[in-house]
Design a protein around this motif. Structure first.
Motif, PDB file in Angstrom:
ATOM      1  N   ASP A  93      -9.391   3.136 -17.622  1.00  0.00           N
ATOM      2  CA  ASP A  93      -9.701   2.026 -16.398  1.00  0.00           C
ATOM      3  C   ASP A  93      -8.957   2.535 -15.132  1.00  0.00           C
ATOM      4  O   ASP A  93      -9.624   2.596 -14.202  1.00  0.00           O
ATOM      5  CB  ASP A  93      -9.106   0.596 -16.964  1.00  0.00           C
ATOM      6  CG  ASP A  93      -9.894  -0.009 -17.965  1.00  0.00           C
ATOM      7  OD1 ASP A  93     -11.082   0.775 -18.294  1.00  0.00           O
ATOM      8  OD2 ASP A  93      -9.433  -0.982 -18.734  1.00  0.00           O
ATOM      9  N   GLN A  94      -7.912   3.052 -15.337  1.00  0.00           N
ATOM     10  CA  GLN A  94      -7.223   3.404 -14.079  1.00  0.00           C
ATOM     11  C   GLN A  94      -7.752   4.854 -13.549  1.00  0.00           C
ATOM     12  O   GLN A  94      -8.070   4.907 -12.341  1.00  0.00           O
ATOM     13  CB  GLN A  94      -5.738   3.986 -14.412  1.00  0.00           C
ATOM     14  CG  GLN A  94      -4.843   2.806 -14.504  1.00  0.00           C
ATOM     15  CD  GLN A  94      -3.496   2.859 -14.926  1.00  0.00           C
ATOM     16  OE1 GLN A  94      -3.089   3.818 -15.854  1.00  0.00           O
ATOM     17  NE2 GLN A  94      -2.316   2.648 -14.286  1.00  0.00           N
TER      18      GLN A  94
ATOM     19  N   ALA B 227     -11.152   3.623 -12.071  1.00  0.00           N
ATOM     20  CA  ALA B 227     -10.949   2.766 -10.735  1.00  0.00           C
ATOM     21  C   ALA B 227     -10.734   3.731  -9.609  1.00  0.00           C
ATOM     22  O   ALA B 227     -11.308   3.628  -8.539  1.00  0.00           O
ATOM     23  CB  ALA B 227      -9.793   1.835 -10.720  1.00  0.00           C
ATOM     24  N   CYS B 228      -9.959   5.215  -9.824  1.00  0.00           N
ATOM     25  CA  CYS B 228      -9.593   5.737  -8.963  1.00  0.00           C
ATOM     26  C   CYS B 228     -11.060   7.055  -8.743  1.00  0.00           C
ATOM     27  O   CYS B 228     -10.885   7.924  -8.083  1.00  0.00           O
ATOM     28  CB  CYS B 228      -8.483   6.415  -8.916  1.00  0.00           C
ATOM     29  SG  CYS B 228      -8.222   7.568 -10.041  1.00  0.00           S
TER      30      CYS B 228
ATOM     31  N   GLN C 218      -8.835  -0.093  -1.836  1.00  0.00           N
ATOM     32  CA  GLN C 218      -9.446  -1.187  -3.162  1.00  0.00           C
ATOM     33  C   GLN C 218      -9.234  -0.317  -4.220  1.00  0.00           C
ATOM     34  O   GLN C 218      -8.631  -0.913  -5.302  1.00  0.00           O
ATOM     35  CB  GLN C 218     -10.792  -1.578  -2.622  1.00  0.00           C
ATOM     36  CG  GLN C 218     -10.679  -2.662  -1.876  1.00  0.00           C
ATOM     37  CD  GLN C 218     -12.002  -3.078  -1.106  1.00  0.00           C
ATOM     38  OE1 GLN C 218     -13.154  -2.438  -1.611  1.00  0.00           O
ATOM     39  NE2 GLN C 218     -12.327  -4.036  -0.158  1.00  0.00           N
ATOM     40  N   ASN C 219      -9.744   0.947  -4.313  1.00  0.00           N
ATOM     41  CA  ASN C 219      -9.704   1.609  -5.504  1.00  0.00           C
ATOM     42  C   ASN C 219      -8.096   1.906  -5.931  1.00  0.00           C
ATOM     43  O   ASN C 219      -7.830   1.738  -7.117  1.00  0.00           O
ATOM     44  CB  ASN C 219     -10.206   3.034  -5.402  1.00  0.00           C
ATOM     45  CG  ASN C 219     -11.736   2.795  -5.256  1.00  0.00           C
ATOM     46  OD1 ASN C 219     -12.431   1.779  -5.520  1.00  0.00           O
ATOM     47  ND2 ASN C 219     -12.470   3.995  -4.786  1.00  0.00           N
TER      48      ASN C 219
ATOM     49  N   ARG D 272      -5.583   0.203  -5.349  1.00  0.00           N
ATOM     50  CA  ARG D 272      -5.036  -0.984  -5.594  1.00  0.00           C
ATOM     51  C   ARG D 272      -5.248  -1.436  -7.133  1.00  0.00           C
ATOM     52  O   ARG D 272      -4.475  -1.643  -8.186  1.00  0.00           O
ATOM     53  CB  ARG D 272      -5.471  -2.244  -4.906  1.00  0.00           C
ATOM     54  CG  ARG D 272      -4.600  -3.605  -5.110  1.00  0.00           C
ATOM     55  CD  ARG D 272      -5.361  -4.694  -4.286  1.00  0.00           C
ATOM     56  NE  ARG D 272      -6.863  -4.924  -4.390  1.00  0.00           N
ATOM     57  CZ  ARG D 272      -7.540  -5.373  -5.387  1.00  0.00           C
ATOM     58  NH1 ARG D 272      -6.867  -6.065  -6.265  1.00  0.00           N
ATOM     59  NH2 ARG D 272      -8.708  -5.553  -5.149  1.00  0.00           N
ATOM     60  N   LYS D 273      -6.822  -1.150  -7.357  1.00  0.00           N
ATOM     61  CA  LYS D 273      -7.297  -1.362  -8.705  1.00  0.00           C
ATOM     62  C   LYS D 273      -6.145  -0.319 -10.069  1.00  0.00           C
ATOM     63  O   LYS D 273      -6.098  -0.963 -10.868  1.00  0.00           O
ATOM     64  CB  LYS D 273      -8.644  -1.074  -8.867  1.00  0.00           C
ATOM     65  CG  LYS D 273      -9.539  -2.509  -9.119  1.00  0.00           C
ATOM     66  CD  LYS D 273     -10.804  -2.195  -8.939  1.00  0.00           C
ATOM     67  CE  LYS D 273     -11.532  -2.022  -7.838  1.00  0.00           C
ATOM     68  NZ  LYS D 273     -13.032  -1.496  -8.025  1.00  0.00           N
ATOM     69  N   ALA D 274      -6.258   0.860  -9.501  1.00  0.00           N
ATOM     70  CA  ALA D 274      -6.047   1.943 -10.140  1.00  0.00           C
ATOM     71  C   ALA D 274      -4.198   1.632 -10.583  1.00  0.00           C
ATOM     72  O   ALA D 274      -3.890   2.027 -11.520  1.00  0.00           O
ATOM     73  CB  ALA D 274      -6.122   3.158  -9.842  1.00  0.00           C
TER      74      ALA D 274
ATOM     75  N   GLU E 178      -2.202  -0.823 -10.196  1.00  0.00           N
ATOM     76  CA  GLU E 178      -1.916  -2.440 -10.008  1.00  0.00           C
ATOM     77  C   GLU E 178      -0.227  -2.367 -10.579  1.00  0.00           C
ATOM     78  O   GLU E 178       0.387  -2.821  -9.990  1.00  0.00           O
ATOM     79  CB  GLU E 178      -2.899  -3.306 -10.898  1.00  0.00           C
ATOM     80  CG  GLU E 178      -2.904  -4.545 -10.479  1.00  0.00           C
ATOM     81  CD  GLU E 178      -4.006  -5.281 -10.601  1.00  0.00           C
ATOM     82  OE1 GLU E 178      -5.097  -4.623 -11.392  1.00  0.00           O
ATOM     83  OE2 GLU E 178      -4.287  -6.248 -10.315  1.00  0.00           O
TER      84      GLU E 178
ATOM     85  N   CYS F 181      -1.678  -4.425  -0.358  1.00  0.00           N
ATOM     86  CA  CYS F 181      -3.091  -3.816  -0.396  1.00  0.00           C
ATOM     87  C   CYS F 181      -4.160  -4.800  -0.525  1.00  0.00           C
ATOM     88  O   CYS F 181      -5.081  -4.637   0.067  1.00  0.00           O
ATOM     89  CB  CYS F 181      -3.019  -2.924  -1.754  1.00  0.00           C
ATOM     90  SG  CYS F 181      -2.122  -1.438  -1.639  1.00  0.00           S
ATOM     91  N   GLN F 182      -3.857  -5.949  -0.878  1.00  0.00           N
ATOM     92  CA  GLN F 182      -4.656  -6.989  -0.785  1.00  0.00           C
ATOM     93  C   GLN F 182      -4.885  -7.489   0.357  1.00  0.00           C
ATOM     94  O   GLN F 182      -6.240  -8.126   0.580  1.00  0.00           O
ATOM     95  CB  GLN F 182      -4.259  -8.187  -1.890  1.00  0.00           C
ATOM     96  CG  GLN F 182      -4.529  -8.005  -3.262  1.00  0.00           C
ATOM     97  CD  GLN F 182      -3.659  -8.805  -4.223  1.00  0.00           C
ATOM     98  OE1 GLN F 182      -2.701  -9.342  -3.581  1.00  0.00           O
ATOM     99  NE2 GLN F 182      -4.050  -8.837  -5.188  1.00  0.00           N
TER     100      GLN F 182
END
Lengths: 479, 375
Positions: free
Chosen positions: A134-135, A138-139, A247-248, A250-252, A254, A283-284
């Motif tokens: 997932d990470q 995400a990136c 955004q990427n 942050r997702k990767a 987290e 980041c958010q």
């Protein structure tokens, strides 16, 4: 790739026709590959000529036909619904990481944090754990050109170069330094995959990872840009790209970001970020392209903040040549902007040049590309020089610049002057064998993986160039 | 050609074989001496002709003998006897009756009139095409039957063959009689010694004139010039520009500017001396200019690598590798770790079938019994 997959589906044996569909293999004394044309078994006899019956009805009459109606009727052909804008590209760029029809490989183990830096694991295949997948997804570490969609789980082969790169990363992180690497190598040798492995290693060891999946997006004038006020010489920001990147990012990252806290307050941001706020919250705050650049700068300052505990950081970029030339952007006076005048790119190049470094150590890794790369003579020259300099003494002659060529770029040379060049070569035979066993166990290589087959594919793949081996063994429909 | 009739004809004609007669005499060419350089315009040939006729007394036409004798007497170069004889004859002429003289003068005039058109200059007619109406007076032959073969000679090919033989024999004579004499002139080859650094090349066309025979080419290597330092040699190479071959390290120059070979060679020698002097001049050593080799294309000769030759040693090495590979495979086969793609697929499919299990036919539940339609 999708086409070959579909064709493969067509010829896949079904349970009911199993005994029939499994082919009887021909005796092995045939040369595995040859330039001579294959001889058919028997000369096919010409079909006995049947006297034509002139009265027989012709099935189809070609040629001109009489139009009976005066006007042609407009045929309404229903072509179905046209794909929406962007749908085709999304389909083309989709990344599927698993194939339920592929067989699970029994001996496959999940990758653990230290696996890729261990030289005992060379020529072993590890699968990526779900969280890591997932990470990485995400990136945007996976690329649509890589054949992840053939196998049940995404897995990677640990190679000598992998261990080398991971070792350098580990060492740099241990010494609070920044490793500066450039991955080069021939086409299809797996430079992007080496980047992915580096990222996987970083994620597993709880590093922070920033990844630029394709450097050409930054310099081909495909994303918006604006001059940053108060900079001399003028630098340019790319808010839309940076927003997507944050955004990427942050997702990767987290998990790590929620454990990393701000060192200073950031009143300039839309949401007030105080000291000791997790970076995740910072980041958010990036929600609109308008404020994205400010958020990025705040984030960058936080990541580079000294005297606070920071995890090691990995900054990777694929397609180095694109940021080593004049970009396609224009300044207000309609002159081309050098890529290094783009602020985001400059962060990367400063790190690569060694002018700045990560406070908690880390690595900057850039991979060159061979398939979509503009020619940058300076980069080629400096990388060749660095490679020759790093070779054992006297092994290679350091190439000299052509004194009568004017296309060199001083800025590029200054950036790459002190990087370490890692050449990604073709795989060795044990590595190739391990990979081919993985292919066969996944049900994608219908052959016995013995030394002969491995040598054959290894030779066909240009001394173990993995992409070419894949073409020779996986992408062919020889069943 | 070989028909009997033809043969007979040739036999009959044989006695009359003779050397080919010259069909016409070649007109004697007048030699005209022209000044090689003159500012006077060229005069027309006809004027010249007229003038000469006037001057020449032999061409003069006289009306009667008396007139001739008078003009003869006017000539001062004649002897006394001739003068006396002419005077006596003039006296005789004056005794001739008047009407006889008159008739004679008429006769001369008449002949002159008759001959006038023959003497007239022929002017080509204006309208004629290529002057074809007039007969060509310049032709040596009359053009009639010119190309007819009269069967009194060999054919042209025969003549050519003979000519060829003559040529062969001429060279054979030279080879036998004259060539051996050349060996007296031969000099043994002396390889150039250390200080002879220039190599000249000349071109000869064996005595024939050729525009390229004056050309002289000189080659030399800056490294052979012992009295130059490294920096001076480098400067010399830079001075030579595209005439320097970086692969061979040789400067090559040529000259064909002057008329004679010796002049060209002299020029080249002087030029090299000048270049060396310039290279030694320490005022500007061209250190800021790199040696330019853009004019030269380096050729890489690809050779078959020595390591790739299949020597006995290499053969054994390969054998050992293959044996090892075979043993590895066997070992894996025995331990059951050799991966076979086809078997893997079959096992996978079997496992899937087992997992799904045997298909169970679904039974439709029995319909409830219908109530009777009528009670």
């Amino acid at each position: 790739m999708s086409a070959s997959k579909c064709l493969r589906c067509l010829v896949r044996p079904s349970p009911t026709t199993l005994p029939v569909s499994v082919p009887q293999h021909v005796p092995k004394n045939i040369a595995p590959f040859s330039t001579t044309g294959a001889k058919a078994g028997q000369n096919p006899k010409p079909a006995p000529s049947v006297p034509k019956n002139p009265n027989a009805l012709q099935p189809y009459r070609s040629g001109k036909k009489m139009t009976l109606s005066k006007f042609k009727k407009n045929k309404v052909i229903d072509r179905g619904k046209a794909p929406l804008p962007g749908e085709r590209k999304a389909w083309r760029k989709r990344i599927s990481l698993s194939n339920d029809n592929a067989l699970p490989v029994p001996w496959l183990t999940q990758m653990r944090p230290g696996d890729m830096a261990d030289s005992g694991n060379v020529a072993k295949v590890f699968s990526l754990p779900a969280g890591l997948q997932d990470q990485l997804r995400a990136c945007e570490a996976f690329k649509p050109t890589q054949s992840w969609n053939m196998f049940r789980t995404p897995s990677v082969l640990v190679r000598n170069e992998t261990v080398d790169v991971m070792g350098r990363m580990q060492q740099a992180a241990g010494e609070n330094k920044t490793a500066r690497l450039v991955l080069t190598g021939d086409k299809f040798t797996g430079k992007s995959l080496m980047l992915l492995q580096a990222m996987a290693h970083a994620y597993l060891n709880e590093w922070i990872v920033i990844h630029v999946p394709d450097a050409q997006e930054l310099t081909t004038a495909s994303t918006e840009y604006a001059p940053i006020p108060g900079t001399d010489p003028v630098q340019y920001m790319q808010p839309n790209y940076v927003l997507k990147l944050i955004q990427n990012f942050r997702k990767a990252n987290e998990a790590v970001l929620s454990k990393t806290y701000t060192a200073t307050a950031h009143p300039e941001l839309p949401q007030n970020i105080t000291v000791n706020t997790p970076l995740l919250n910072l980041c958010q705050t990036a929600k609109e392209p308008e404020g994205a650049w400010v958020v990025f700068r705040a984030l960058w300052n936080e990541l580079m903040a000294k005297n606070v505990p920071r995890p090691p950081i990995l900054f990777t970029l694929d397609g180095l040549a694109h940021i080593m030339k004049m970009s396609d952007y224009r300044s207000p006076s309609f002159e081309l902007i050098h890529s290094h005048d783009l602020a985001f790119v400059r962060h990367f190049t400063e790190l690569l040049a060694g002018n700045t470094s990560f406070p908690g150590g880390g690595a900057v890794i850039a991979a060159t590309s061979r398939s979509n790369a503009p020619r940058v003579p300076s980069m080629e020259l400096v990388l060749a020089q660095r490679e020759a300099e790093q070779a054992p003494r006297g092994a290679a002659e350091v190439p000299q610049p052509d004194p009568f060529f004017r296309g060199y770029d001083k800025r590029v040379e200054s950036v790459l002057r002190s990087v370490d060049v890692v050449r990604v070569n073709g795989a060795s035979k044990p590595e190739a064998r391990s990979l081919m066993e993985y292919w066969a166990a996944s049900g994608l290589l219908r052959d016995t993986v013995d030394e002969k087959l491995v040598t054959e594919k290894w030779a066909l793949g240009g001394n173990g160039v993995l992409g070419e081996m894949e073409r020779a063994a996986l992408m062919t429909m020889r069943i | 050609m070989a028909s009997p009739a033809n043969l007979l004809r040739l036999c009959l004609r044989a006695p009359s074989r003779r050397l080919p007669t010259a069909r016409a005499a070649v007109a004697a060419q007048k030699t005209v001496f022209l000044r090689p350089l003159s500012t006077t315009p060229v005069r027309w040939a006809e004027e010249e002709e007229e003038r000469r006729e006037d001057d020449d007394p032999s061409n003069q036409v006289f009306a009667d003998p008396g007139e001739f004798l008078r003009s003869f007497l006017r000539d001062e170069s004649i002897t006394q006897e001739e003068r006396q004889l002419a005077q006596s004859m003039l006296g005789d002429w004056s005794k001739v009756p008047k009407d006889t003289q008159k008739s004679l003068q008429n006769l001369v005039a008449e002949i002159n009139n008759e001959a006038a058109p023959l003497r007239r200059v022929r002017v080509p007619k204006k309208d004629s095409f290529w002057n074809e109406d007039n007969a060509d007076t310049d032709l040596i032959t009359d053009e009639n039957g010119e190309d007819d073969f009269e069967e009194d000679d060999m054919l042209a090919m025969g003549h050519a063959k003979l000519e060829e033989h003559r040529e062969f024999r001429e060279y054979a004579r030279i080879a036998v009689w004259e060539m051996p004499l050349l060996s007296k002139l031969a000099k043994p080859f002396q390889p150039p010694v250390g200080d002879e650094v220039l190599r000249f090349r000349y071109t000869t066309y064996m005595g024939e004139f050729h525009p390229a025979d004056r050309k002289v080419v000189v080659e030399f290597s800056p490294n052979d010039l012992a009295d130059l330092t490294e920096a001076q040699r480098l400067k010399l190479m830079k001075l030579a520009g595209p005439r320097y071959n970086p692969e061979k390290g040789i400067i090559k120059m040529s000259c064909e500017r002057f008329e004679h070979q010796a002049q060209n060679k002299r020029y080249l020698g002087d030029l090299i001396a000048k270049m060396i002097a310039a290279a030694k001049d320490p005022t500007d050593m061209f250190e800021d200019i790199p040696l330019d080799t853009r004019h030269h294309k380096f050729k890489t000769v690809i050779k078959f690598p020595k390591e790739w030759y299949l020597t006995e040693e290499r053969r054994q090495q390969l054998e050992a590798q293959r044996k090892q590979a075979y043993l590895l495979d066997e070992q894996k086969r025995q331990s059951g770790t050799l991966v076979n793609g086809v078997e893997a697929i079959q096992e996978g499919l079997r496992a899937r079938v087992n997992r799904i299990g045997e298909p169970v036919p679904v039974r439709r539940p029995l319909a409830p019994p219908r109530p009777p339609l009528r009670r």
